[in-house]
Design a protein around this motif. Structure first.
Motif, PDB file in Angstrom:
ATOM      1  N   UNK A  72      38.944 -70.764 -67.969  1.00 31.86           N
ATOM      2  CA  UNK A  72      38.788 -69.993 -69.161  1.00 31.86           C
ATOM      3  C   UNK A  72      38.547 -70.815 -70.551  1.00 31.86           C
ATOM      4  N   UNK A  73      37.996 -72.501 -69.965  1.00 30.58           N
ATOM      5  CA  UNK A  73      37.704 -72.960 -70.627  1.00 30.58           C
ATOM      6  C   UNK A  73      36.345 -72.506 -71.973  1.00 30.58           C
ATOM      7  N   UNK A  74      35.949 -73.799 -72.891  1.00 33.62           N
ATOM      8  CA  UNK A  74      35.007 -73.540 -73.816  1.00 33.62           C
ATOM      9  C   UNK A  74      34.073 -75.028 -74.300  1.00 33.62           C
ATOM     10  N   UNK A 132      40.171 -92.935 -57.276  1.00 27.71           N
ATOM     11  CA  UNK A 132      42.010 -92.392 -57.042  1.00 27.71           C
ATOM     12  C   UNK A 132      42.363 -91.197 -58.325  1.00 27.71           C
ATOM     13  N   UNK A 133      41.506 -90.971 -59.005  1.00 28.56           N
ATOM     14  CA  UNK A 133      41.582 -90.534 -60.689  1.00 28.56           C
ATOM     15  C   UNK A 133      41.570 -89.163 -59.628  1.00 28.56           C
ATOM     16  N   UNK A 134      41.905 -87.660 -60.619  1.00 32.66           N
ATOM     17  CA  UNK A 134      41.931 -86.801 -60.819  1.00 32.66           C
ATOM     18  C   UNK A 134      42.199 -86.009 -61.493  1.00 32.66           C
ATOM     19  N   UNK A 135      41.104 -84.916 -61.464  1.00 27.66           N
ATOM     20  CA  UNK A 135      41.094 -84.037 -62.792  1.00 27.66           C
ATOM     21  C   UNK A 135      40.832 -83.273 -61.867  1.00 27.66           C
ATOM     22  N   UNK A 136      41.066 -82.069 -62.924  1.00 27.13           N
ATOM     23  CA  UNK A 136      40.452 -80.357 -62.470  1.00 27.13           C
ATOM     24  C   UNK A 136      41.302 -79.539 -63.657  1.00 27.13           C
ATOM     25  N   UNK A 137      41.076 -78.402 -62.930  1.00 25.27           N
ATOM     26  CA  UNK A 137      41.360 -76.858 -63.930  1.00 25.27           C
ATOM     27  C   UNK A 137      42.696 -76.045 -63.301  1.00 25.27           C
ATOM     28  N   UNK A 138      42.873 -75.462 -64.396  1.00 27.09           N
ATOM     29  CA  UNK A 138      44.684 -74.715 -64.378  1.00 27.09           C
ATOM     30  C   UNK A 138      43.977 -73.219 -64.074  1.00 27.09           C
ATOM     31  N   UNK A 139      44.553 -72.537 -62.936  1.00 27.43           N
ATOM     32  CA  UNK A 139      43.872 -71.081 -63.050  1.00 27.43           C
ATOM     33  C   UNK A 139      45.036 -70.655 -62.518  1.00 27.43           C
ATOM     34  N   UNK A 195      40.308 -75.467 -74.846  1.00 25.17           N
ATOM     35  CA  UNK A 195      40.599 -74.244 -75.115  1.00 25.17           C
ATOM     36  C   UNK A 195      41.017 -73.724 -73.871  1.00 25.17           C
ATOM     37  N   UNK A 196      41.147 -74.389 -73.293  1.00 25.69           N
ATOM     38  CA  UNK A 196      42.237 -74.428 -71.679  1.00 25.69           C
ATOM     39  C   UNK A 196      42.875 -75.951 -71.241  1.00 25.69           C
ATOM     40  N   UNK A 197      44.459 -75.528 -71.309  1.00 22.58           N
ATOM     41  CA  UNK A 197      45.338 -76.901 -70.617  1.00 22.58           C
ATOM     42  C   UNK A 197      44.734 -76.844 -69.378  1.00 22.58           C
ATOM     43  N   UNK A 198      45.061 -77.927 -68.887  1.00 24.61           N
ATOM     44  CA  UNK A 198      45.124 -78.702 -67.219  1.00 24.61           C
ATOM     45  C   UNK A 198      45.127 -80.313 -67.079  1.00 24.61           C
ATOM     46  N   UNK A 237      44.503 -81.170 -72.736  1.00 27.64           N
ATOM     47  CA  UNK A 237      43.273 -79.763 -73.205  1.00 27.64           C
ATOM     48  C   UNK A 237      42.041 -79.705 -72.614  1.00 27.64           C
ATOM     49  N   UNK A 238      41.835 -80.709 -71.903  1.00 28.40           N
ATOM     50  CA  UNK A 238      40.379 -80.943 -71.607  1.00 28.40           C
ATOM     51  C   UNK A 238      40.553 -80.377 -70.110  1.00 28.40           C
ATOM     52  N   UNK A 239      38.804 -80.176 -69.211  1.00 32.34           N
ATOM     53  CA  UNK A 239      39.356 -79.645 -67.960  1.00 32.34           C
ATOM     54  C   UNK A 239      37.308 -79.541 -67.544  1.00 32.34           C
ATOM     55  N   UNK A 240      36.841 -79.192 -66.551  1.00 31.93           N
ATOM     56  CA  UNK A 240      35.847 -79.854 -65.685  1.00 31.93           C
ATOM     57  C   UNK A 240      34.984 -78.183 -65.716  1.00 31.93           C
ATOM     58  N   UNK A 241      35.561 -77.058 -66.091  1.00 40.25           N
ATOM     59  CA  UNK A 241      34.707 -75.467 -66.368  1.00 40.25           C
ATOM     60  C   UNK A 241      34.499 -75.328 -64.711  1.00 40.25           C
ATOM     61  N   UNK A 242      35.181 -75.937 -63.362  1.00 42.23           N
ATOM     62  CA  UNK A 242      35.548 -75.483 -62.625  1.00 42.23           C
ATOM     63  C   UNK A 242      35.364 -73.997 -62.214  1.00 42.23           C
ATOM     64  N   UNK A 243      35.101 -73.447 -61.105  1.00 44.17           N
ATOM     65  CA  UNK A 243      34.701 -71.873 -60.430  1.00 44.17           C
ATOM     66  C   UNK A 243      34.673 -71.641 -59.619  1.00 44.17           C
ATOM     67  N   UNK A 244      35.740 -71.119 -58.690  1.00 45.71           N
ATOM     68  CA  UNK A 244      36.241 -70.440 -57.566  1.00 45.71           C
ATOM     69  C   UNK A 244      35.502 -69.284 -57.300  1.00 45.71           C
ATOM     70  N   UNK A 245      34.338 -68.772 -56.087  1.00 47.62           N
ATOM     71  CA  UNK A 245      33.955 -66.853 -55.916  1.00 47.62           C
ATOM     72  C   UNK A 245      34.868 -66.533 -54.891  1.00 47.62           C
TER      73      UNK A 245
END
Length: 275
Positions: free
Chosen positions: A120-122, A137-144, A245-248, A262-270
């Motif tokens: 739900x990020x912008x 080893x750095x890891x970054x992503x999104x909360x869903x 606009x979406x916590x991660x 408060x940033x993310x990569x815009x990941x999606x899962x179908x």
């Protein structure tokens, strides 16, 4: 003169005593095969690294360190290495990992429909998140959020550009407890994606090779930088579009505690949602 000599010898002795501990070794399966890209270090700190494609690792710790080292991998059970084993052992460690017990596969019989999970990020025009070769080893992503039983089919993300040679990312899906202090990887097998060198935007679509079924709850879907080579004459970097606009969470080392941002990569899962 004697006092100066004594002070000098004391300084040398102190310097030697303060030298860091270098822990070297290799992570293998019970059959002796190399376990690649396992994390090894002290949980909750920045003292961690990844094993190479040959299972080899090297870790530098402070001389006064007496903490237990932990080795983890998505396909294997954790291995704990007490301080006595690595402090008093001048030889390379051999860390043997046992495979995880796989959970029974549950078959869901009922109506299902195509669905999509997102954070739900912008998207911020021109904004990027950047990884460099120093960020291994750095890891970054999104909360869903998953509201109904969800079967994963594809994971999608994009890169803006990449100059890191042989760049490889792993994809991980962690369930998050209510306190947001426990991250448990729900995968049983590693999912890797190679990122080509390019100065143009690329869309990446990864098809799940194992059955991944998510129960209702909150999940952290993340990309971890596991391998890559710095190009000659420049700093290698990989850039992703920036979403707000979406916590991660981010993890600044393989064993560090994830930090909320408060940033993310815009990941999606179908996939498919079961009714």
């Amino acid at each position: 003169m004697k006092r100066l000599l004594f002070a000098f010898l004391l300084l040398v002795a102190t310097s030697i005593a303060a030298q860091d501990i270098r822990v070297k070794g290799r992570i293998v399966s019970e059959e002796g095969a190399a376990v690649e890209y396992a994390t090894i270090g002290i949980p909750g700190t920045k003292c961690g690294t990844l094993s190479g494609i040959d299972g080899a690792f090297e870790l530098t710790l402070a001389q006064e360190c007496n903490d237990t080292i932990v080795a983890t991998h998505v396909s294997y059970g954790d291995v704990k290495i007490p301080a006595a084993s690595y402090r008093n052992n001048g030889e390379a460690l051999i860390v043997t990992m046992q495979p995880k017990m796989l959970k029974e596969l549950t078959v869901y019989d009922g109506k299902r429909k195509k669905a999509k999970l997102s954070d739900g990020g912008m998207k911020i025009a021109g904004g990027v998140i950047q990884l460099s070769t120093e960020k291994l080893g750095y890891e970054v992503g999104s909360i869903m959020k998953v509201k109904r039983i969800f079967e994963v089919e594809e994971i999608l993300f994009s890169t803006v550009s990449n100059s890191i040679e042989n760049a490889k990312l792993s994809i991980n899906i962690y369930s998050i407890d209510e306190s947001e202090s426990n991250f448990s990887n729900v995968l049983h097998h590693p999912v890797y994606v190679e990122i080509p060198v390019s100065d143009k935007k690329h869309e990446h679509v990864i098809t799940a090779k194992e059955s991944i079924v998510l129960a209702p709850g909150r999940y952290y879907v993340a990309l971890k930088f596991v391998d890559g080579k710095k190009p000659a004459g420049e700093d290698g970097k990989m850039q992703f579009p920036l979403y707000l606009m979406s916590s991660s969470y981010i993890r600044n080392s393989p064993v560090d505690t994830p930090e909320k941002v408060p940033v993310n990569l815009g990941l999606e899962i179908t996939g498919y949602e079961y009714r």
